[in-house]
Design an enzyme around this catalytic site. Structure first.
Site, PDB file in Angstrom:
ATOM      1  N   HIS A 285       0.878  -1.180   0.000  1.00 26.69           N
ATOM      2  CA  HIS A 285       0.000   0.000   0.000  1.00 26.69           C
ATOM      3  C   HIS A 285       0.917   1.233   0.000  1.00 26.69           C
ATOM      4  CE1 HIS A 285      -3.505   2.359   0.479  1.00 26.69           C
ATOM      5  NE2 HIS A 285      -3.833   2.110   1.730  1.00 26.69           N
ATOM      6  N   HIS A 324      -2.215  -2.439 -10.093  1.00 28.26           N
ATOM      7  CA  HIS A 324      -3.181  -1.836  -9.187  1.00 28.26           C
ATOM      8  C   HIS A 324      -4.418  -2.699  -9.143  1.00 28.26           C
ATOM      9  CE1 HIS A 324      -5.658   1.147  -7.184  1.00 28.26           C
ATOM     10  NE2 HIS A 324      -4.539   1.730  -6.855  1.00 28.26           N
ATOM     11  N   ASP A 380       2.831   5.292  -7.168  1.00 22.28           N
ATOM     12  CA  ASP A 380       4.079   5.230  -6.405  1.00 22.28           C
ATOM     13  C   ASP A 380       5.330   5.108  -7.254  1.00 22.28           C
ATOM     14  OD1 ASP A 380       3.098   5.444  -3.808  1.00 22.28           O
ATOM     15  OD2 ASP A 380       2.325   3.403  -3.921  1.00 22.28           O
TER      16      ASP A 380
HETATM   17  N1  CMC Z   1       4.954  -7.203 -10.547  1.00 17.25           N
HETATM   18  C1  CMC Z   1       4.849  -8.416 -11.161  1.00 17.25           C
HETATM   19  N2  CMC Z   1       3.710  -9.098 -11.282  1.00 17.25           N
HETATM   20  C2  CMC Z   1       2.609  -8.545 -10.742  1.00 17.25           C
HETATM   21  C3  CMC Z   1       2.626  -7.290 -10.106  1.00 17.25           C
HETATM   22  C4  CMC Z   1       3.858  -6.621 -10.026  1.00 17.25           C
HETATM   23  N3  CMC Z   1       3.948  -5.437  -9.445  1.00 17.25           N
HETATM   24  N4  CMC Z   1       1.389  -6.978  -9.688  1.00 17.25           N
HETATM   25  C5  CMC Z   1       0.607  -8.007 -10.061  1.00 17.25           C
HETATM   26  N5  CMC Z   1       1.340  -8.944 -10.700  1.00 17.25           N
HETATM   27  C6  CMC Z   1       0.876 -10.198 -11.303  1.00 17.25           C
HETATM   28  C7  CMC Z   1       0.584 -11.244 -10.251  1.00 17.25           C
HETATM   29  O1  CMC Z   1       1.708 -12.044  -9.991  1.00 17.25           O
HETATM   30  C8  CMC Z   1      -0.549 -11.990 -10.895  1.00 17.25           C
HETATM   31  O2  CMC Z   1       0.008 -12.832 -11.881  1.00 17.25           O
HETATM   32  P1  CMC Z   1      -0.621 -14.288 -12.136  1.00 17.25           P
HETATM   33  O3  CMC Z   1      -2.013 -14.035 -12.653  1.00 17.25           O
HETATM   34  O4  CMC Z   1       0.299 -14.932 -13.124  1.00 17.25           O
HETATM   35  O5  CMC Z   1      -0.640 -14.990 -10.794  1.00 17.25           O
HETATM   36  C9  CMC Z   1      -1.356 -10.918 -11.617  1.00 17.25           C
HETATM   37  O6  CMC Z   1      -0.386  -9.905 -11.913  1.00 17.25           O
HETATM   38  C10 CMC Z   1      -2.482 -10.325 -10.783  1.00 17.25           C
HETATM   39  O7  CMC Z   1      -1.924  -9.867  -9.560  1.00 17.25           O
HETATM   40  P2  CMC Z   1      -2.716  -9.758  -8.198  1.00 17.25           P
HETATM   41  O8  CMC Z   1      -1.748  -9.884  -7.066  1.00 17.25           O
HETATM   42  O9  CMC Z   1      -3.893 -10.687  -8.217  1.00 17.25           O
HETATM   43  O10 CMC Z   1      -3.276  -8.299  -8.273  1.00 17.25           O
HETATM   44  P3  CMC Z   1      -3.894  -7.500  -7.083  1.00 17.25           P
HETATM   45  O11 CMC Z   1      -4.958  -6.667  -7.650  1.00 17.25           O
HETATM   46  O12 CMC Z   1      -4.246  -8.379  -5.938  1.00 17.25           O
HETATM   47  O13 CMC Z   1      -2.648  -6.625  -6.582  1.00 17.25           O
HETATM   48  C11 CMC Z   1      -1.195  -4.857  -6.151  1.00 17.25           C
HETATM   49  C12 CMC Z   1      -2.545  -5.259  -6.735  1.00 17.25           C
HETATM   50  C13 CMC Z   1      -1.094  -3.325  -6.203  1.00 17.25           C
HETATM   51  C14 CMC Z   1      -1.114  -5.284  -4.656  1.00 17.25           C
HETATM   52  C15 CMC Z   1      -0.080  -5.521  -6.972  1.00 17.25           C
HETATM   53  O14 CMC Z   1      -0.153  -5.122  -8.324  1.00 17.25           O
HETATM   54  C16 CMC Z   1       1.313  -5.244  -6.412  1.00 17.25           C
HETATM   55  O15 CMC Z   1       1.756  -5.946  -5.496  1.00 17.25           O
HETATM   56  N6  CMC Z   1       2.022  -4.195  -6.940  1.00 17.25           N
HETATM   57  C17 CMC Z   1       3.309  -3.829  -6.428  1.00 17.25           C
HETATM   58  C18 CMC Z   1       3.141  -3.005  -5.161  1.00 17.25           C
HETATM   59  C19 CMC Z   1       2.667  -1.605  -5.479  1.00 17.25           C
HETATM   60  O16 CMC Z   1       3.193  -0.933  -6.357  1.00 17.25           O
HETATM   61  N7  CMC Z   1       1.689  -1.148  -4.672  1.00 17.25           N
HETATM   62  C20 CMC Z   1       1.149   0.212  -4.799  1.00 17.25           C
HETATM   63  C21 CMC Z   1      -0.278   0.213  -5.211  1.00 17.25           C
HETATM   64  S1  CMC Z   1      -0.861   1.857  -5.628  1.00 17.25           S
HETATM   65  C22 CMC Z   1      -0.818   2.759  -4.171  1.00 17.25           C
HETATM   66  C23 CMC Z   1      -1.564   2.195  -3.013  1.00 17.25           C
HETATM   67  O17 CMC Z   1      -2.642   1.640  -3.157  1.00 17.25           O
HETATM   68  O18 CMC Z   1      -1.073   2.385  -1.906  1.00 17.25           O
END
Ligand code: CMC
Length: 447
Positions: A285, A324, A380
């Site tokens: 987050h 996201h 971010d």
């Molecule tokens: N790098 C590589 N792969 C990723 C990433 C990433 N940053 N984010 C998602 N994926 C992949 C994930 O491995 C999955 O692949 P597969 O379908 O093969 O298993 C697919 O994309 C879907 O991911 P998810 O985890 O189900 O997506 P989510 O909606 O639960 O997660 C997230 C959203 C923001 C937690 C995630 O994208 C992430 O961890 N990003 C990196 C951390 C980040 O930058 N966070 C800031 C978010 S914006 C500001 C805030 O909200 O605070």
């Protein structure tokens, strides 16, 4: 009349007659049929409870870990269309607010629902400016932290500690009390944040300067040294103000959900804000911008980017600052932030990590792995570079997120409190553990 046209009209009329805003469910276990109303594109989860196998059955529930498809409230604060990359506060596009508003005006908008008149804005600004001082005992409290304590940990603790100073904060259904705590929270968050930072670098605390703007005063409390009067650089002051606008709210994200959930117990707003701040501390987050910078430092050079991307695709790492839960097109805040980055670099010089970031973005945006998963730079990705160029240590990054998000949390908290449909947040579970079993004395438990 054209017979095909007539047939189409009749078919459309039939469809209109049979169209009802409801969902018909047939339970294949019993063959029973249920009609469930649809409103605002949702069904009420409680309407599922009537679906039972027999009278003893508890009734059907929906299973939604991490709330990926569950609306927990009705809200009129922030609108996001993740597919189209739209973000609006109270109907106003984020791009217009970033260009024409100020953070304090935006905070007023979020909390009150309308843009203020000149008199309202002056009054709002006056009261927030006159609530920036913190009790001297909070300084003693800060002094108790270890010299290298993370400022976010200090912020979580000190904002929680504020509740012990303001007994009236418990009176949450009194609008006057809520207004007072709102001034205090928005006014004091920058002071707590700046004091935490000064403690972590062993510098004396700088008291608020009421002549300066919200962000100008924050820069003063962070960076003033021997000068009699701190003069913030207007470009940096405005850049920070725009960043604060962009971070002010983001509907039902993890920390807003924490604010609402903890606040639903009717605890005072300082304790609920401490919970929301703690949620923001996590690397998925508000901690992500700190993680982005560490990642860019870890990559080290433009040449190492392809190898790093390969590790991400291999599941070894996440590309921080990408992806996201809601935005599956682009994050509109990221676009504005990229522009601010260049404005800040004009004043402070180009951040050497920028080239690595640009290369990461370029490769990722072309790569099938990221394209198919709809992973784009989020808010971010560039903020860390901006903050670093402005002289902030990485540990301050989530703190810089928490300060402006306070207004969003307050708006969400107040909306939750005044919503007659809301109750104490209490999800259900699907229990898969043991059925009843008898206690085994320790001597009979084997190896
Ligand atoms: N790098 C590589 N792969 C990723 C990433 C990433 N940053 N984010 C998602 N994926 C992949 C994930 O491995 C999955 O692949 P597969 O379908 O093969 O298993 C697919 O994309 C879907 O991911 P998810 O985890 O189900 O997506 P989510 O909606 O639960 O997660 C997230 C959203 C923001 C937690 C995630 O994208 C992430 O961890 N990003 C990196 C951390 C980040 O930058 N966070 C800031 C978010 S914006 C500001 C805030 O909200 O605070």
């Amino acid at each position: 009349m054209d017979p095909t046209k007539a047939a189409t009209t009749v078919a459309a009329e039939d469809a209109a007659q049979t169209r009802r805003d409801s969902l018909t469910i047939i339970d294949n276990r019993t063959g029973k049929r249920y009609e469930i109303p649809i409103q605002h594109g949702t069904i009420r989860a409680m309407d599922l409870r009537q679906i039972k196998v027999d009278e003893a059955d508890f009734g059907l529930m929906s299973y939604d870990p991490a709330f990926t498809n569950t609306a927990s409230c009705k809200s009129r604060i922030t609108y996001i269309d993740g597919e189209k990359g739209i973000l609006r506060y109270r109907g106003y596009p984020i791009e217009e607010l970033a260009e024409r508003s100020t953070y304090l005006e935006t905070a007023y908008l979020l909390i009150h629902g309308e843009l203020p008149t000149k008199a309202q804005l002056d009054d709002w600004t006056y009261h927030i400016t006159h609530h920036t001082f913190i009790h001297e005992s909070i300084k003693k409290f800060l002094d108790g932290f270890h010299y290298d304590a993370h400022p976010m940990g200090m912020l979580v603790s000190t904002v929680a500690a504020l509740s012990t100073f303001y007994e009236d904060a418990k009176d949450i259904f009194n609008p006057e009390s809520r207004r007072k705590q709102t001034y205090r929270l928005i006014g004091k968050m920058p002071t707590l944040a700046a004091f935490s930072y000064r403690h972590s670098i062993g510098m004396p605390y700088v008291y608020p300067d009421n002549d300066l703007s919200y962000t100008g005063n924050f820069l003063n409390m962070l960076f003033k040294t021997t000068e009699l009067k701190y003069k913030p650089n207007p470009a940096l002051e405005r850049a920070l103000d725009v960043l604060f606008i962009l971070h002010a709210d983001h509907e039902q994200n993890c920390s807003a959900n924490a604010m609402r959930s903890v606040g639903s117990s009717h605890v005072d707003p300082y304790s609920a804000t401490a919970a929301a701040t703690a949620a923001l501390y996590g690397p998925l987050h508000g901690g992500a911008n700190e993680a982005v910078l560490r990642m860019l430092e870890d990559i080290g050079s433009v040449n190492n980017v392809p190898a790093y991307i390969k590790r991400v695709k291999g599941g070894e790492k996440r590309l921080m600052g990408f992806g996201h839960r809601i935005y599956k097109n682009y994050d509109p805040r990221a676009r504005i932030i990229k522009e601010i980055a260049y404005q800040v670099f004009d004043v402070m010089g180009r951040n050497p990590l920028l080239d690595i970031a640009l290369e990461v973005e370029r490769i990722a945006l072309e790569d099938e792995y990221f394209v198919t998963r709809k992973l784009y730079p989020n808010v971010d990705f560039y903020t860390g570079l901006i903050y670093q160029s402005m002289g902030f240590p990485t540990t301050m990054f989530p703190v810089l997120f928490a300060i402006p998000r306070t207004s969003g949390w307050i708006a969400q908290w107040e909306e939750m409190l005044l919503d007659p449909e809301q109750k104490i947040a209490r999800p259900r579970q699907v229990y898969l553990g043991y059925d009843q079993r008898s206690y085994i004395p320790i001597e009979h438990r084997g190896g």
